[in-house]
Write a protein that holds these residues in place. Structure first.
Motif, PDB file in Angstrom:
ATOM      1  N   GLU B 324     -18.379  -5.681  -8.954  1.00  0.00           N
ATOM      2  CA  GLU B 324     -18.432  -5.020  -7.726  1.00  0.00           C
ATOM      3  C   GLU B 324     -18.399  -3.631  -7.369  1.00  0.00           C
ATOM      4  OE1 GLU B 324     -20.036  -6.089  -4.547  1.00  0.00           O
ATOM      5  OE2 GLU B 324     -21.129  -7.315  -6.067  1.00  0.00           O
ATOM      6  N   PRO B 325     -18.258  -2.876  -7.371  1.00  0.00           N
ATOM      7  CA  PRO B 325     -18.390  -1.618  -7.675  1.00  0.00           C
ATOM      8  C   PRO B 325     -17.699  -0.507  -6.885  1.00  0.00           C
ATOM      9  CG  PRO B 325     -20.539  -1.153  -7.484  1.00  0.00           C
ATOM     10  CD  PRO B 325     -20.409  -2.946  -7.461  1.00  0.00           C
ATOM     11  N   LEU B 326     -16.252   0.043  -6.570  1.00  0.00           N
ATOM     12  CA  LEU B 326     -16.444   0.817  -5.569  1.00  0.00           C
ATOM     13  C   LEU B 326     -16.440   1.924  -4.591  1.00  0.00           C
ATOM     14  CD1 LEU B 326     -12.669   1.326  -4.702  1.00  0.00           C
ATOM     15  CD2 LEU B 326     -13.169   3.749  -5.619  1.00  0.00           C
ATOM     16  N   ARG B 327     -17.097   1.732  -3.314  1.00  0.00           N
ATOM     17  CA  ARG B 327     -17.302   2.727  -2.559  1.00  0.00           C
ATOM     18  C   ARG B 327     -17.220   2.809  -1.613  1.00  0.00           C
ATOM     19  NH1 ARG B 327     -21.842  -1.422  -3.759  1.00  0.00           N
ATOM     20  NH2 ARG B 327     -23.347  -1.105  -5.581  1.00  0.00           N
ATOM     21  N   PRO B 328     -17.674   4.138  -1.305  1.00  0.00           N
ATOM     22  CA  PRO B 328     -16.502   4.520   0.118  1.00  0.00           C
ATOM     23  C   PRO B 328     -17.030   3.727   1.212  1.00  0.00           C
ATOM     24  CG  PRO B 328     -17.935   6.364  -0.848  1.00  0.00           C
ATOM     25  CD  PRO B 328     -18.071   5.602  -1.984  1.00  0.00           C
ATOM     26  N   GLY B 329     -15.829   3.822   2.341  1.00  0.00           N
ATOM     27  CA  GLY B 329     -16.332   2.477   3.599  1.00  0.00           C
ATOM     28  C   GLY B 329     -15.660   1.672   3.128  1.00  0.00           C
ATOM     29  N   GLN B 330     -15.320   1.406   1.925  1.00  0.00           N
ATOM     30  CA  GLN B 330     -14.610   0.216   1.483  1.00  0.00           C
ATOM     31  C   GLN B 330     -13.349  -0.686   1.947  1.00  0.00           C
ATOM     32  OE1 GLN B 330     -15.313  -0.946  -2.896  1.00  0.00           O
ATOM     33  NE2 GLN B 330     -14.289  -2.171  -3.147  1.00  0.00           N
ATOM     34  N   LYS B 331     -13.254  -1.836   2.373  1.00  0.00           N
ATOM     35  CA  LYS B 331     -11.540  -1.772   2.216  1.00  0.00           C
ATOM     36  C   LYS B 331     -10.438  -2.967   1.728  1.00  0.00           C
ATOM     37  CE  LYS B 331     -11.852  -1.257   7.178  1.00  0.00           C
ATOM     38  NZ  LYS B 331     -13.633  -1.626   7.824  1.00  0.00           N
ATOM     39  N   LEU B 332      -9.330  -2.503   1.179  1.00  0.00           N
ATOM     40  CA  LEU B 332      -8.816  -3.159   0.177  1.00  0.00           C
ATOM     41  C   LEU B 332      -7.584  -3.105   1.060  1.00  0.00           C
ATOM     42  CD1 LEU B 332     -10.664  -0.405  -2.452  1.00  0.00           C
ATOM     43  CD2 LEU B 332     -10.503  -3.613  -2.805  1.00  0.00           C
ATOM     44  N   VAL B 333      -6.895  -3.769  -0.501  1.00  0.00           N
ATOM     45  CA  VAL B 333      -5.443  -3.952   0.262  1.00  0.00           C
ATOM     46  C   VAL B 333      -4.670  -2.803  -0.714  1.00  0.00           C
ATOM     47  CG1 VAL B 333      -3.506  -5.802   0.008  1.00  0.00           C
ATOM     48  CG2 VAL B 333      -5.484  -6.743   1.159  1.00  0.00           C
ATOM     49  N   VAL B 334      -3.598  -2.400  -0.631  1.00  0.00           N
ATOM     50  CA  VAL B 334      -2.944  -1.400  -1.959  1.00  0.00           C
ATOM     51  C   VAL B 334      -1.564  -1.757  -1.863  1.00  0.00           C
ATOM     52  CG1 VAL B 334      -2.487   0.096  -0.200  1.00  0.00           C
ATOM     53  CG2 VAL B 334      -2.185   0.502  -2.473  1.00  0.00           C
ATOM     54  N   LYS B 335      -1.291  -2.794  -3.052  1.00  0.00           N
ATOM     55  CA  LYS B 335       0.214  -3.053  -3.437  1.00  0.00           C
ATOM     56  C   LYS B 335       1.194  -1.832  -3.966  1.00  0.00           C
ATOM     57  CE  LYS B 335       2.515  -6.509  -3.477  1.00  0.00           C
ATOM     58  NZ  LYS B 335       3.690  -7.124  -4.589  1.00  0.00           N
ATOM     59  N   HIS B 336       1.797  -1.016  -3.587  1.00  0.00           N
ATOM     60  CA  HIS B 336       2.826  -0.329  -3.711  1.00  0.00           C
ATOM     61  C   HIS B 336       4.455  -0.545  -3.438  1.00  0.00           C
ATOM     62  CE1 HIS B 336       4.292   3.838  -3.249  1.00  0.00           C
ATOM     63  NE2 HIS B 336       4.224   4.296  -4.601  1.00  0.00           N
ATOM     64  N   THR B 337       5.168  -0.192  -5.384  1.00  0.00           N
ATOM     65  CA  THR B 337       6.435  -0.377  -5.028  1.00  0.00           C
ATOM     66  C   THR B 337       6.270  -1.991  -4.051  1.00  0.00           C
ATOM     67  OG1 THR B 337       7.074   0.474  -3.365  1.00  0.00           O
ATOM     68  CG2 THR B 337       7.014   2.311  -4.972  1.00  0.00           C
TER      69      THR B 337
END
Lengths: 305, 415
Positions: B324-337
């Motif tokens: 599924e492509p990444l598109r503006p408006g999409q919500k995601l979880v980010v894991k950083h450190t």
């Protein structure tokens, strides 16, 4: 350790592996609801327990241990397991294969092996206790299917591993997120080799069950491997027994785990022996992996360790 | 003994598996039973010789189809070093796999077939090595035996590559002519190429200097877990566990805790082998502070005059790994450190053509295995460095909120 001792601030390979494993164990506790650690009393288990104790010191280890007991145990190992549990005041959950056989949940395979039927017993016990993450001591150098498994290995609601559909794993950022019913297996020793494990056991002075060191035992040969003659594994008429100096490289179900001839009765001698051996530990000692090239892959897909 | 992690890259048929097989074999890391097993399988497949590639093709589907599906990890050691090899397949999902393998690598070995010279794939691989900031690159020009050990062929390929690499960020490049099949320049110096003055691949692997690759300047300690025993022996103990992501920490150091900004001092440091006066990346330690302040997982301890950016607006290069492509408006979880946030995709600024490095600013989405510059807005601030300064505090993963799968890898450009 002062700056003078480490002018270049370098770490040895064991220090790097230890740091990585401790990070992974803490990550499991921080990110999952109810983890448990698979524990057999074998050498990898003992290294895992040692790391878990370090990871949370001076607090106590914040999870239960889970032993899948096939009922075919070396008595030295069971006794050792219980001593460890007492020493660190741990909670031990035993998943009993014998009990599951008695209840008719699983059925013995024709060859008497309880290897494959461990899996449903493990899954049932994990589910009953609500364990959402299981820490295990498996290493990638053990077997070809394991070489491709992630450190955080996702399992569906049937406990199955799908090798072609694994989550990419980058840097040291691990994805431990699962839906209700799904779970994660985590392998902090993924990047260790058998020699690393023994080097670490020597460096840290970790106690092991006596069967890892050379001792005299009544054995017989079957399929090119040496099996102990005992109540679980009786020689046939054409399989003469003899007393030999042997040790075990892995500890599992007593009907399947073979011994190797060895004079290595101290940790130093074992390290020297492992450093020069030309046969993998599973190849030398595990009847279960000889079934075929994909034996481990098939068992893992079903939910094996 | 120290540890070197390297990733291998190359196209199909360029001899990558043979090279890894040879490194394992010549360092005595292939065991007799493994060799017997692949010899049996080779015969069963109707092959006249032992397929060393089978050592790395672990899964049934791979053996049946003669392809490699996933990154495989291999281990070997010499008297000088222990090596972890991330063996990344050349064709299927190459971007995802190479990015994964390269993310932890100290070095990448890129294979080129001497007969074919640089291919489109070689350029892609070199770009990914540069994007992931792998500190050392070896260009291994393989199959020199098939071009009569020709110095001219070697020099031509080297020249082409150096010209292309000038557009990339590759701090340390070594070019080695070799033959994985015959072993020339793999472990020992080749007698067939007296014109080559450099070392063999194995000598290079054993000696390349990696200690200065870590960032020991910017002190970064992402708090992973708070240890509070509540026991009779340690009623008031409060320690912050984590793995140092950059710099050096010493007892008595003035520190500041982010994002709160509260100051304190380091009271003690506990390493895996006991109390220490100082600790450095990548050690796992427990740090105690002089003041009782509220700190939890996801916070970061650093120095007052050297802090990461604290920001909810993140510009990053994203490698997208989902159908599924990444598109503006999409919500995601980010894991950083050790921090987790939700993120909104604000804008796809451009997609990068990884063959030509051309920026397509008309791109509105990122498809599977494509790479582009994306702007994210996060629900809570990230404590972030630019990826080129620190891979640990500059990299993040993206997780789909519904499937919970890892769908992207991000490298922070600016915050």
């Amino acid at each position: 350790m002062t700056p003078k001792d480490r002018p270049k601030r370098r770490l040895t390979q064991l220090e790097v592996l230890e740091s990585e494993a401790i990070f992974i164990i803490r990550e499991v506790v921080a990110e999952t609801d109810n983890p448990a650690m698979l524990f057999s009393g074998g050498k990898d288990s003992m290294v895992m327990l040692h790391l878990a104790v370090k990871a949370f010191a001076p607090g106590s280890v914040p999870f239960s241990l889970l032993h899948v007991d096939t009922g075919h145990n070396f008595p030295e190992v069971l006794e050792f397991r219980d001593r460890c549990v007492g020493k660190y005041l741990l909670n031990l959950v035993v998943a009993s294969v014998q009990d599951a056989l008695d209840r008719g949940i699983v059925h013995q395979e024709p060859n008497g092996s309880r290897n494959r039927i461990q899996t449903p017993v493990l899954l049932e016990t994990a589910q009953k206790n609500g364990f959402t993450a299981l820490l295990g001591g498996a290493r990638r150098d053990e077997e070809k299917a394991r070489a491709k498994e992630r450190v955080f290995s996702f399992r569906d609601e049937f406990g199955q591993w799908d090798p072609k559909n694994q989550r990419p794993e980058l840097w040291s950022i691990f994805n431990a997120e699962v839906h209700q019913g799904e779970s994660i297996r985590v392998f902090p020793l993924s990047n260790w080799t058998e020699l690393d494990v023994w080097d670490y056991i020597r460096q840290e002075g970790i106690d092991l069950p006596s069967i890892y060191y050379a001792h005299e035992r009544e054995v017989f040969e079957r399929g090119g491997m040496l099996f102990a003659a005992n109540e679980f594994c009786r020689p046939k008429n054409d399989e003469p027994t003899s007393v030999q100096k042997v040790r075990y490289r892995t500890v599992g179900d007593a009907t399947l785990t073979a011994a190797v001839r060895s004079d290595a009765d101290t940790v130093d001698k074992v390290v020297a022996e492992i450093a020069t051996t030309r046969i993998t530990e599973r190849g030398a000692t595990r009847g279960d992996d000889r079934v075929g090239a994909a034996a481990m892959e098939d068992r893992k897909k079903e939910g094996y360790f | 003994m120290d540890l070197l992690r390297f990733a291998t890259a190359g196209s199909v048929d360029d001899g990558k598996s043979t090279l890894i097989g040879r490194l394992l074999y010549d360092s005595k890391s292939i065991f007799t039973d493994q060799l017997e097993s692949i010899e049996r399988t080779s015969r069963a497949m109707g092959s006249d010789y032992t397929e060393l590639a089978l050592l790395t093709d672990g899964l049934r589907a791979e053996r049946e189809q003669g392809i490699t599906i996933d990154v495989a990890y291999r281990y070997f050691a010499t008297a000088k070093r222990k090596f972890i090899v991330a063996d990344t397949p050349g064709h299927i999902q190459y971007t995802r796999n190479m990015v994964t393998g390269a993310s932890t690598a100290d070095m990448a070995i890129m294979l080129v077939d001497a007969r074919k010279g640089l291919q489109e794939q070689s350029r892609r691989h070199a770009f990914l090595v540069s994007l992931l900031k792998v500190p050392h690159l070896v260009l291994a020009i393989n199959k020199m035996d098939l071009v009569a050990w020709s110095q001219d062929v070697f020099e031509d390929i080297r020249h082409d590559f150096v010209e292309f690499a000038a557009k990339l960020d590759i701090p340390d490049l070594t070019v080695i002519p070799l033959s994985a099949l015959t072993g020339d320049n793999v472990v020992s110096r080749s007698e067939n190429m007296p014109w080559y003055q450099g070392t063999s691949l194995m000598t290079h692997l054993e000696n390349v200097y990696i200690a200065s690759d870590r960032n020991l300047v910017d002190g970064r300690f992402p708090v992973q877990y708070v240890i509070r025993p509540h026991s009779n022996r340690f009623p008031d103990y409060r320690g912050y566990a984590g793995k140092i992501a950059g710099g050096v920490m010493r007892i008595g150091d003035e520190v500041v805790v982010l994002p709160s900004g509260l100051p304190s001092r380091i009271a003690s440091i506990e390493s895996a082998s006991g109390p220490v006066n100082e600790a450095f990346a990548p050690m796992s330690v427990v740090v105690r502070l002089e003041d009782d302040i509220d700190i939890s997982r996801g916070d970061m301890i650093c120095r007052p005059h050297n802090q990461p950016k604290v920001s909810q607006d993140i510009d990053a290069m994203i490698c997208w790994m989902s159908e599924e492509p990444l598109r503006p408006g999409q919500k995601l979880v980010v894991k950083h450190t050790t921090r987790r946030a939700r993120a909104l995709v604000k804008d796809v600024q451009y997609e990068l053509d990884i063959n030509t490095l051309h920026r397509n600013e008309q791109a509105e989405e990122l498809k599977l295995n494509s790479i582009g510059r994306v702007r994210l807005r996060t629900t809570i601030p990230l404590l972030a460095d630019e990826y080129h300064r620190n891979r640990e505090t500059g990299g993040f993963i993206l997780i789909d909120e519904h499937s919970l799968r890892t769908v992207g890898a991000g490298m922070i450009l600016s915050v």
